[in-house]
Scaffold this active site. Structure first.
Site, mmCIF file in Angstrom:
data_model
loop_
_atom_site.group_PDB
_atom_site.id
_atom_site.type_symbol
_atom_site.label_atom_id
_atom_site.label_comp_id
_atom_site.label_asym_id
_atom_site.label_seq_id
_atom_site.Cartn_x
_atom_site.Cartn_y
_atom_site.Cartn_z
ATOM 1 N N TYR A 1 -2.435 -6.551 6.022
ATOM 2 C CA TYR A 1 -3.081 -8.179 6.894
ATOM 3 C C TYR A 1 -5.034 -7.350 6.191
ATOM 4 O O TYR A 1 -6.271 -7.384 6.853
ATOM 5 C CB TYR A 1 -2.958 -7.288 8.052
ATOM 6 C CG TYR A 1 -3.046 -6.033 8.480
ATOM 7 C CD1 TYR A 1 -3.757 -4.250 8.356
ATOM 8 C CD2 TYR A 1 -1.456 -5.457 9.277
ATOM 9 C CE1 TYR A 1 -3.785 -3.366 9.170
ATOM 10 C CE2 TYR A 1 -1.369 -3.690 8.965
ATOM 11 C CZ TYR A 1 -1.876 -2.967 8.931
ATOM 12 O OH TYR A 1 -1.923 -1.218 9.337
ATOM 13 N N CYS B 1 3.072 -5.222 -10.251
ATOM 14 C CA CYS B 1 2.963 -5.716 -10.605
ATOM 15 C C CYS B 1 3.647 -7.334 -9.747
ATOM 16 O O CYS B 1 4.398 -7.957 -10.119
ATOM 17 C CB CYS B 1 4.079 -6.488 -11.935
ATOM 18 S SG CYS B 1 4.295 -8.223 -12.862
ATOM 19 N N GLU B 2 2.038 -7.774 -8.828
ATOM 20 C CA GLU B 2 2.431 -8.672 -7.985
ATOM 21 C C GLU B 2 1.075 -8.772 -7.069
ATOM 22 O O GLU B 2 -0.619 -8.025 -7.280
ATOM 23 C CB GLU B 2 3.027 -7.139 -6.145
ATOM 24 C CG GLU B 2 2.453 -8.009 -5.079
ATOM 25 C CD GLU B 2 3.355 -9.211 -4.824
ATOM 26 O OE1 GLU B 2 3.108 -10.336 -4.672
ATOM 27 O OE2 GLU B 2 4.253 -8.785 -4.950
ATOM 28 N N ARG C 1 -1.799 -1.380 3.817
ATOM 29 C CA ARG C 1 -2.480 -1.860 4.912
ATOM 30 C C ARG C 1 -3.281 -3.031 4.599
ATOM 31 O O ARG C 1 -3.473 -3.977 4.800
ATOM 32 C CB ARG C 1 -3.787 -0.712 5.703
ATOM 33 C CG ARG C 1 -2.485 0.227 6.507
ATOM 34 C CD ARG C 1 -3.142 0.571 6.971
ATOM 35 N NE ARG C 1 -3.739 -0.051 8.485
ATOM 36 C CZ ARG C 1 -5.337 0.889 8.276
ATOM 37 N NH1 ARG C 1 -5.894 0.576 8.094
ATOM 38 N NH2 ARG C 1 -5.975 -0.002 8.995
ATOM 39 N N GLU D 1 -0.250 7.799 23.737
ATOM 40 C CA GLU D 1 0.321 7.896 22.120
ATOM 41 C C GLU D 1 -0.498 7.532 21.135
ATOM 42 O O GLU D 1 -1.288 6.331 20.352
ATOM 43 C CB GLU D 1 1.100 6.084 21.805
ATOM 44 C CG GLU D 1 2.743 6.529 22.627
ATOM 45 C CD GLU D 1 2.899 5.330 22.839
ATOM 46 O OE1 GLU D 1 3.474 4.687 21.682
ATOM 47 O OE2 GLU D 1 4.426 5.093 23.859
#
Length: 234
Positions: free
Chosen positions: A114, A146-147, A110, A65
């Site tokens: 992490y 807003c994070e 992404r 895969e």
């Protein structure tokens, strides 16, 4: 060793006809990063399958895969610099220069999830190659949500830790390209967070022609499934 261990289970059940070894093949998104050599890692796997066939009198079908391996570097997030803010002290020893994009974790999660590192390139708003320039600056790139976690240049493997990146000097309105966005990006994004619509997608064919393959989501499409609250609930 993974192939040999998996083949040992196939030897137990003679009804098995296919062995799927999955994916996880390393792709170098950034300069200096290694990309898996499928020929090199595939040679001992082939030998193991040949030996299995000789020993057990049956050939197995091999499946892998390699999704990320094939498409990770086939996609890029194209954004604009929406704002530029400096928190540097008068001496320049503390603080950062922040570049805010008009995209972010709503499109590529992404880095926030992490601490993944994606290459970022700044291009002039004019679109003229002669305006690219050679001046650089050390900046932190953030998204439009807003994070606190909407960070596009984290330390590797540390999604909440700021890290400066040396990029071409940018102005508001310039273009920022985040490469390596072809896998686990649009499909893993925080779609509609802060009510930001899903971005359009375009395909560039082998002749360089551009085709729209997904329209930009409208505001109405974001809330069209919401229902009115019955009278008397509150």
């Amino acid at each position: 060793s993974v192939a040999k261990n998996s083949l040992s289970f196939c030897a137990i059940w003679d009804t098995i006809t296919t062995l799927n070894l999955g994916g996880g093949y390393k792709v170098g998104r950034n300069p200096g990063e290694m990309t898996t050599d499928l020929g090199e890692i595939g040679a001992p796997v082939k030998e193991a399958f040949v030996e299995f066939a000789k020993e057990h009198g049956r050939e197995l079908r091999l499946e892998i895969e390699p999704g990320t391996y094939l498409v990770a570097n086939a996609g890029a997030l194209v954004t604009k610099i929406q704002d530029k803010v400096s928190t540097k002290s008068p001496t320049g020893e503390d603080g950062h220069i922040f570049l805010k994009m008009d995209a972010g974790m709503t499109d590529v999660l992404r880095p926030s999830l992490y601490g993944a590192i994606h290459p970022i390139t700044i291009l002039p708003a004019s679109g003229e190659s002669g305006d690219v320039g050679t001046s650089t600056e050390s900046v932190v790139v953030v998204g439009h949500c807003c994070e606190s976690g909407d960070l596009m240049t984290p330390k590797p493997g540390e999604p909440e830790a700021l890290e400066e990146r040396i990029l071409r000097m940018a102005e508001i309105g310039d273009i920022a390209i985040m490469d390596g966005s072809g896998a686990y990006c649009a499909g893993m994004s925080t779609k509609n967070y802060n009510s930001f619509p899903e971005a359009p997608e375009v395909l560039v064919d082998l002749e360089g022609k551009v085709h729209l393959i997904r329209k930009r989501q409208s505001l109405e499409q974001i809330y069209e499934n919401e229902c009115d609250v019955p009278p008397g609930v509150f």
